[in-house]
Design a protein around this motif. Structure first.
Motif, PDB file in Angstrom:
ATOM      1  N   THR A 106       1.284  -0.514  -0.050  1.00  0.00           N
ATOM      2  CA  THR A 106      -0.163  -0.390   0.131  1.00  0.00           C
ATOM      3  C   THR A 106       0.852   0.916   0.072  1.00  0.00           C
ATOM      4  OG1 THR A 106       0.113  -0.011   2.368  1.00  0.00           O
ATOM      5  CG2 THR A 106      -1.516  -1.107   1.279  1.00  0.00           C
ATOM      6  N   VAL A 107      -0.038   2.303  -0.788  1.00  0.00           N
ATOM      7  CA  VAL A 107       1.201   3.856  -0.544  1.00  0.00           C
ATOM      8  C   VAL A 107       1.738   3.937   0.993  1.00  0.00           C
ATOM      9  CG1 VAL A 107       0.076   6.864  -0.804  1.00  0.00           C
ATOM     10  CG2 VAL A 107      -0.648   4.299  -2.416  1.00  0.00           C
ATOM     11  N   ALA A 108       0.759   3.384   1.825  1.00  0.00           N
ATOM     12  CA  ALA A 108       1.064   3.949   3.627  1.00  0.00           C
ATOM     13  C   ALA A 108       2.474   3.009   3.840  1.00  0.00           C
ATOM     14  CB  ALA A 108       0.048   3.589   3.911  1.00  0.00           C
ATOM     15  N   ASP A 109       2.256   1.762   3.402  1.00  0.00           N
ATOM     16  CA  ASP A 109       3.829   0.821   3.640  1.00  0.00           C
ATOM     17  C   ASP A 109       5.237   1.456   2.931  1.00  0.00           C
ATOM     18  OD1 ASP A 109       2.470  -0.588   5.871  1.00  0.00           O
ATOM     19  OD2 ASP A 109       1.898  -2.485   4.075  1.00  0.00           O
ATOM     20  N   GLU A 125       2.015   8.044  15.907  1.00  0.00           N
ATOM     21  CA  GLU A 125       3.031   8.823  15.301  1.00  0.00           C
ATOM     22  C   GLU A 125       3.297   8.856  13.237  1.00  0.00           C
ATOM     23  OE1 GLU A 125       6.165   9.662  18.025  1.00  0.00           O
ATOM     24  OE2 GLU A 125       5.332  10.748  19.011  1.00  0.00           O
ATOM     25  N   ARG A 126       3.260   7.172  13.548  1.00  0.00           N
ATOM     26  CA  ARG A 126       3.867   6.745  12.297  1.00  0.00           C
ATOM     27  C   ARG A 126       3.147   7.075  11.214  1.00  0.00           C
ATOM     28  NH1 ARG A 126       2.264   2.035   9.187  1.00  0.00           N
ATOM     29  NH2 ARG A 126       4.743   1.038   8.193  1.00  0.00           N
ATOM     30  N   MET A 127       1.572   7.055  11.338  1.00  0.00           N
ATOM     31  CA  MET A 127       0.906   7.017  10.150  1.00  0.00           C
ATOM     32  C   MET A 127       0.022   8.687  10.045  1.00  0.00           C
ATOM     33  SD  MET A 127      -0.980   5.084   8.812  1.00  0.00           S
ATOM     34  CE  MET A 127      -1.732   5.197   7.124  1.00  0.00           C
ATOM     35  N   ASP A 128       0.801   9.594  11.109  1.00  0.00           N
ATOM     36  CA  ASP A 128       0.745  10.721  11.221  1.00  0.00           C
ATOM     37  C   ASP A 128       1.292  11.346  10.109  1.00  0.00           C
ATOM     38  OD1 ASP A 128      -1.762  11.057  12.931  1.00  0.00           O
ATOM     39  OD2 ASP A 128      -0.288  11.462  14.981  1.00  0.00           O
ATOM     40  N   ILE A 130       3.125   9.792   7.885  1.00  0.00           N
ATOM     41  CA  ILE A 130       2.698   9.257   6.091  1.00  0.00           C
ATOM     42  C   ILE A 130       1.223  10.158   5.974  1.00  0.00           C
ATOM     43  CG2 ILE A 130       1.249   7.832   4.933  1.00  0.00           C
ATOM     44  CD1 ILE A 130       2.094   5.449   7.089  1.00  0.00           C
ATOM     45  N   HIS A 131      -0.022  10.714   6.673  1.00  0.00           N
ATOM     46  CA  HIS A 131      -0.791  11.766   6.314  1.00  0.00           C
ATOM     47  C   HIS A 131       0.171  13.135   6.043  1.00  0.00           C
ATOM     48  CE1 HIS A 131      -3.677   9.227   8.428  1.00  0.00           C
ATOM     49  NE2 HIS A 131      -3.611   8.722   7.372  1.00  0.00           N
ATOM     50  N   GLU A 132       1.347  13.495   6.879  1.00  0.00           N
ATOM     51  CA  GLU A 132       1.566  15.048   6.578  1.00  0.00           C
ATOM     52  C   GLU A 132       2.611  14.539   5.224  1.00  0.00           C
ATOM     53  OE1 GLU A 132       5.326  17.810   8.290  1.00  0.00           O
ATOM     54  OE2 GLU A 132       4.597  15.399   9.884  1.00  0.00           O
ATOM     55  N   LEU A 133       3.038  14.170   5.235  1.00  0.00           N
ATOM     56  CA  LEU A 133       4.060  13.424   3.598  1.00  0.00           C
ATOM     57  C   LEU A 133       2.706  14.149   2.812  1.00  0.00           C
ATOM     58  CD1 LEU A 133       6.546  11.018   4.841  1.00  0.00           C
ATOM     59  CD2 LEU A 133       7.038  13.591   4.116  1.00  0.00           C
ATOM     60  N   LEU A 134       1.809  12.687   2.443  1.00  0.00           N
ATOM     61  CA  LEU A 134       0.762  12.449   1.311  1.00  0.00           C
ATOM     62  C   LEU A 134       0.631  14.440   0.823  1.00  0.00           C
ATOM     63  CD1 LEU A 134      -0.900   9.443   2.612  1.00  0.00           C
ATOM     64  CD2 LEU A 134       0.285  10.528   0.158  1.00  0.00           C
ATOM     65  N   SER A 135      -0.035  14.591   2.221  1.00  0.00           N
ATOM     66  CA  SER A 135      -0.434  16.351   2.245  1.00  0.00           C
ATOM     67  C   SER A 135       0.919  17.248   1.419  1.00  0.00           C
ATOM     68  CB  SER A 135      -0.885  16.676   3.328  1.00  0.00           C
ATOM     69  OG  SER A 135      -1.173  18.076   3.193  1.00  0.00           O
ATOM     70  N   ARG A 141      -4.663  11.681   2.362  1.00  0.00           N
ATOM     71  CA  ARG A 141      -5.150  10.995   2.921  1.00  0.00           C
ATOM     72  C   ARG A 141      -5.626   9.834   2.480  1.00  0.00           C
ATOM     73  NH1 ARG A 141      -5.877  13.272   8.780  1.00  0.00           N
ATOM     74  NH2 ARG A 141      -6.073  11.388   9.164  1.00  0.00           N
ATOM     75  N   GLU A 142      -6.707  10.121   2.202  1.00  0.00           N
ATOM     76  CA  GLU A 142      -7.558   8.509   1.845  1.00  0.00           C
ATOM     77  C   GLU A 142      -6.523   7.994   1.037  1.00  0.00           C
ATOM     78  OE1 GLU A 142      -9.037  11.965   0.678  1.00  0.00           O
ATOM     79  OE2 GLU A 142      -9.658  11.762   2.994  1.00  0.00           O
ATOM     80  N   HIS A 143      -5.085   9.259   0.276  1.00  0.00           N
ATOM     81  CA  HIS A 143      -4.848   7.473  -0.696  1.00  0.00           C
ATOM     82  C   HIS A 143      -3.839   7.121  -0.143  1.00  0.00           C
ATOM     83  CE1 HIS A 143      -5.055  10.683  -3.463  1.00  0.00           C
ATOM     84  NE2 HIS A 143      -6.104   9.900  -4.025  1.00  0.00           N
ATOM     85  N   ALA A 144      -3.608   6.937   1.258  1.00  0.00           N
ATOM     86  CA  ALA A 144      -2.324   6.070   1.957  1.00  0.00           C
ATOM     87  C   ALA A 144      -2.545   4.378   2.242  1.00  0.00           C
ATOM     88  CB  ALA A 144      -2.385   6.327   3.389  1.00  0.00           C
ATOM     89  N   SER A 145      -4.040   3.848   1.754  1.00  0.00           N
ATOM     90  CA  SER A 145      -4.784   2.883   1.484  1.00  0.00           C
ATOM     91  C   SER A 145      -4.989   1.758   0.309  1.00  0.00           C
ATOM     92  CB  SER A 145      -5.692   2.572   2.118  1.00  0.00           C
ATOM     93  OG  SER A 145      -7.113   3.452   1.714  1.00  0.00           O
TER      94      SER A 145
END
Length: 318
Positions: A106-109, A125-128, A130-135, A141-145
């Motif tokens: 997945t994009v997150a991984d 913190e890890r997920m936050d 990832i969302h910060e980098l996507l932004s 942030r929906e793209h992470a999955s």
């Protein structure tokens, strides 16, 4: 070495053994430096060794010979812990946004792979992060999955940029990051890279074929030909007054978006084919195609020297 040089490469060589007594000299005695916070553009024909040079600098290839310094310290003498820290500070954005992303992750991984290796963030913190980098790269942030096949080429390259930024690097090798993208998307990605550099103080080695784009993004530009560096100068000086015959021919090929001007201009046409980098003949690599070549050019390799202030050229004519 100057205080503000982040990267310094001295007499770098990368050879590949491709058969019985055959050696492909992909990078042959290249020297350059990159100041902290600047962009060094690297241009040349396909097969000239640009990508191999970039991959060797970041450590994806072991150099055959030569010395590389990062923040004033030799890369080759680093301990295992120091080399791990080096891989955190030095990242790469790859040319092909389709081949460079694992289709099973997945994009997150994909983005968090470096974060996990360097134990930077865990849990929420890890997920936050990832969302910060996507932004940061213009994605949601929906793209992470989601998986890579669900994205366009431009979006995939943004994911590749987010992955490179995840470990908070200082230096990024951008290996033709726009060549596989539509023209309309290319400017968006380049402007994103410029914006990120200004906000995060990044240093770039920008490898590309598009000479107009290289001029737009680069502070200085290096020109490679058949594994060797033939000219290195500030972007303004190189485009205004190219000194090496190969650089002059290369810049004369830049298309001008005016049919009348394009029709009337005199392009420098190089005769003959690019020689093979396998067991190349002695002397200047460009001698066979250079109309100014002298007997000395085909016998002795010219030294890469400073002709004018911060303007380096390897040519017997100068």
């Amino acid at each position: 070495m100057e205080q503000n040089n982040l990267i310094e490469v001295k007499n770098l060589k990368k050879y590949f053994h491709v058969g019985h007594n055959a050696v492909l000299k992909a990078v042959d005695d290249v020297s350059l430096f990159i100041r902290e916070g600047e962009t060094l553009g690297l241009v040349g024909e396909s097969g000239c060794g640009k990508t191999t040079c970039g991959r060797t600098i970041v450590g994806l290839y072991e150099p055959t010979e030569g010395e590389m310094l990062f923040e004033g310290k030799k890369v080759s003498t680093k301990t295992r812990a120091q080399k791990l820290d080096f891989t955190k500070k030095v990242q790469m954005i790859f040319q092909d946004p389709y081949a460079s992303l694992n289709p099973r992750m997945t994009v997150a991984d994909i983005i968090a792979e470096g974060i996990d290796i360097h134990h930077m963030y865990t849990g929420q913190e890890r997920m936050d992060r990832i969302h910060e980098l996507l932004s940061l790269v213009g994605l949601n942030r929906e793209h992470a999955s989601r998986f890579p096949h669900e994205f366009s080429g431009g979006q995939r390259q943004r994911i590749g940029i987010a992955r490179a930024l995840a470990v908070e690097p200082k230096f990024i090798v951008c290996d033709e990051p726009i060549s596989a993208l539509d023209v309309s998307i290319q400017a968006q990605v380049v402007n994103l890279l410029i914006k990120l550099q200004q906000e995060m103080g990044l240093t770039y080695l920008f490898i590309a074929h598009d000479l107009s784009m290289v001029k737009h993004i680069s502070d200085r530009v290096g020109v490679m030909y058949l594994g060797t560096m033939v000219e290195l100068a500030s972007s303004e000086a190189l485009y205004a007054k190219p000194l090496h015959p190969y650089t002059q021919a290369l810049l004369s090929a830049i298309p001008i978006p005016d049919p009348k001007v394009e029709k009337s201009r005199n392009r420098i046409k190089l005769e003959g084919e690019v020689p093979s980098p396998i067991n190349p003949a002695p002397g200047c690599r460009f001698a066979q195609r250079c109309k100014y070549a002298k007997p000395e050019c085909s016998q002795t390799m010219p030294k890469f020297k400073e002709i004018e202030k911060d303007h380096f050229v390897a040519c017997h004519l100068l």
